[in-house]
Design an enzyme around this catalytic site. Structure first.
Site, PDB file in Angstrom:
ATOM      1  N   LYS A 111       8.944   5.282  -0.794  1.00  0.00           N
ATOM      2  CA  LYS A 111       7.757   4.444  -0.984  1.00  0.00           C
ATOM      3  C   LYS A 111       6.874   5.184  -1.975  1.00  0.00           C
ATOM      4  O   LYS A 111       6.118   6.088  -1.592  1.00  0.00           O
ATOM      5  CB  LYS A 111       7.035   4.216   0.339  1.00  0.00           C
ATOM      6  N   VAL A 137       4.633  -1.644  -2.780  1.00  0.00           N
ATOM      7  CA  VAL A 137       3.400  -1.645  -1.993  1.00  0.00           C
ATOM      8  C   VAL A 137       2.742  -3.005  -2.171  1.00  0.00           C
ATOM      9  O   VAL A 137       2.637  -3.510  -3.291  1.00  0.00           O
ATOM     10  CB  VAL A 137       2.462  -0.498  -2.422  1.00  0.00           C
ATOM     11  N   GLY A 138       2.335  -3.638  -1.064  1.00  0.00           N
ATOM     12  CA  GLY A 138       1.732  -4.954  -1.156  1.00  0.00           C
ATOM     13  C   GLY A 138       2.701  -5.963  -1.749  1.00  0.00           C
ATOM     14  O   GLY A 138       3.891  -5.940  -1.463  1.00  0.00           O
ATOM     15  N   ASN A 189      11.532 -13.531   7.114  1.00  0.00           N
ATOM     16  CA  ASN A 189      11.042 -12.784   8.272  1.00  0.00           C
ATOM     17  C   ASN A 189      10.030 -13.637   9.023  1.00  0.00           C
ATOM     18  O   ASN A 189       8.987 -14.014   8.491  1.00  0.00           O
ATOM     19  CB  ASN A 189      10.382 -11.476   7.818  1.00  0.00           C
ATOM     20  N   ARG A 190      10.316 -13.942  10.262  1.00  0.00           N
ATOM     21  CA  ARG A 190       9.465 -14.827  11.071  1.00  0.00           C
ATOM     22  C   ARG A 190       8.246 -14.064  11.582  1.00  0.00           C
ATOM     23  O   ARG A 190       8.178 -13.682  12.755  1.00  0.00           O
ATOM     24  CB  ARG A 190      10.264 -15.393  12.237  1.00  0.00           C
ATOM     25  N   THR A 248       8.813  -2.767   4.964  1.00  0.00           N
ATOM     26  CA  THR A 248       9.320  -1.504   5.521  1.00  0.00           C
ATOM     27  C   THR A 248      10.449  -1.767   6.501  1.00  0.00           C
ATOM     28  O   THR A 248      11.465  -1.057   6.495  1.00  0.00           O
ATOM     29  CB  THR A 248       8.191  -0.724   6.212  1.00  0.00           C
ATOM     30  N   GLU A 264      10.742   0.979  -1.661  1.00  0.00           N
ATOM     31  CA  GLU A 264       9.860  -0.055  -1.127  1.00  0.00           C
ATOM     32  C   GLU A 264       8.572  -0.111  -1.932  1.00  0.00           C
ATOM     33  O   GLU A 264       7.887   0.894  -2.097  1.00  0.00           O
ATOM     34  CB  GLU A 264       9.527   0.223   0.337  1.00  0.00           C
ATOM     35  N   PRO A 302      14.218 -12.481  13.351  1.00  0.00           N
ATOM     36  CA  PRO A 302      13.399 -13.184  14.341  1.00  0.00           C
ATOM     37  C   PRO A 302      12.056 -12.510  14.534  1.00  0.00           C
ATOM     38  O   PRO A 302      11.879 -11.340  14.183  1.00  0.00           O
ATOM     39  CB  PRO A 302      14.254 -13.102  15.611  1.00  0.00           C
ATOM     40  N   GLY A 360       6.790  -7.337   6.244  1.00  0.00           N
ATOM     41  CA  GLY A 360       7.980  -6.679   6.779  1.00  0.00           C
ATOM     42  C   GLY A 360       8.830  -5.952   5.755  1.00  0.00           C
ATOM     43  O   GLY A 360      10.025  -5.741   5.981  1.00  0.00           O
TER      44      GLY A 360
END
Length: 234
Positions: free
Chosen positions: A43, A123-124, A181-182, A22, A121, A210, A20
């Site tokens: 990115k 990468v990986g 992040n679920r 992004t 952001e 959530p 998550g």
């Protein structure tokens, strides 16, 4: 509230791919844009390219562009884009391209010159190789931005999160905060895992997103409190 001076930003990394990054990067952009900031997402390297309406692009790059509040080109947001969804250094080698961190650093500097805040952001995961010798951590060290770690709450996240936090700090970077992040709605003892990380990561939890079957930036943004970011200026 002023969280950052003009020309600053954050480097968003994650405990793995698909956790998550992004979504969180776009949520941060949305929050800061709502504060009246001129914001842009970047990115530097993306792997996985698809054609849509005759245009080649990447879903993550498109999402960052949509969340940015100033007009920028795809090349400004994403200098290196490779077609196969594989490790970026392998994709670059297959394309006969060398990912030059100096090029990426200069690109971020240009964006910082026209925006109040840049969200970069990765990468990986944090240590994903970008070329023959350098990795995403080397890029983060060059940029020297505060780091936000996205932790995908699923089995194995404790080890992955703690190793990522250690790697960030070993590079001399500031771990400004982390996001839970679920990603696995069926994870056993998710709350207990989150609590263990709150005790051990040494950085503030800025929110828990959530589980969502489809990413919703507005909903993710509503789950974050950027006032919790370490070093935030009130």
């Amino acid at each position: 509230m002023n969280v950052d001076r003009a020309g600053t930003g954050y480097f968003v990394t994650g405990t793995d791919t698909g956790v998550g990054k992004t979504l969180v990067a776009c949520a941060l952009l949305r929050i800061f844009a709502q504060q009246g900031r001129r914001v842009v997402g970047m990115k530097p390297v993306a792997a996985g390219r698809a054609s849509s309406a005759g245009q080649w692009g990447n879903d993550d790059v498109a999402a960052l562009a949509a969340a940015s509040s100033i007009p920028v080109t795809r090349e400004q947001i994403n200098p290196y884009l490779f077609a196969p969804p594989i490790a970026p250094h392998i994709a670059a080698a297959e394309a006969g391209i060398h990912v030059d961190l100096a090029v990426l650093e200069a690109g971020v500097a240009r964006l910082r010159a026209v925006a109040d805040l840049v969200v970069v952001e990765g990468v990986g995961g944090f240590l994903v190789p970008l070329n023959e010798r350098e990795d995403a951590a080397d890029l983060a060290a060059r940029l020297a931005l505060p780091v936000v770690v996205v932790v995908g709450l699923r089995l194995g996240c404790l080890n992955h999160a703690l190793l990522t936090a250690r790697a960030v700090k070993d590079r001399g970077l500031h771990l400004a905060g982390w996001v839970a992040n679920r990603v696995d709605p069926g994870m056993a003892k998710a709350s207990e895992n989150r609590a263990a990380l709150e005790d051990r990561l040494g950085a503030p939890l800025i929110g828990e997103i959530p589980f969502m079957r489809a990413p919703e930036v507005a909903r993710a943004a509503a789950s974050l409190d950027v006032r919790m970011l370490a070093g935030a200026q009130q």
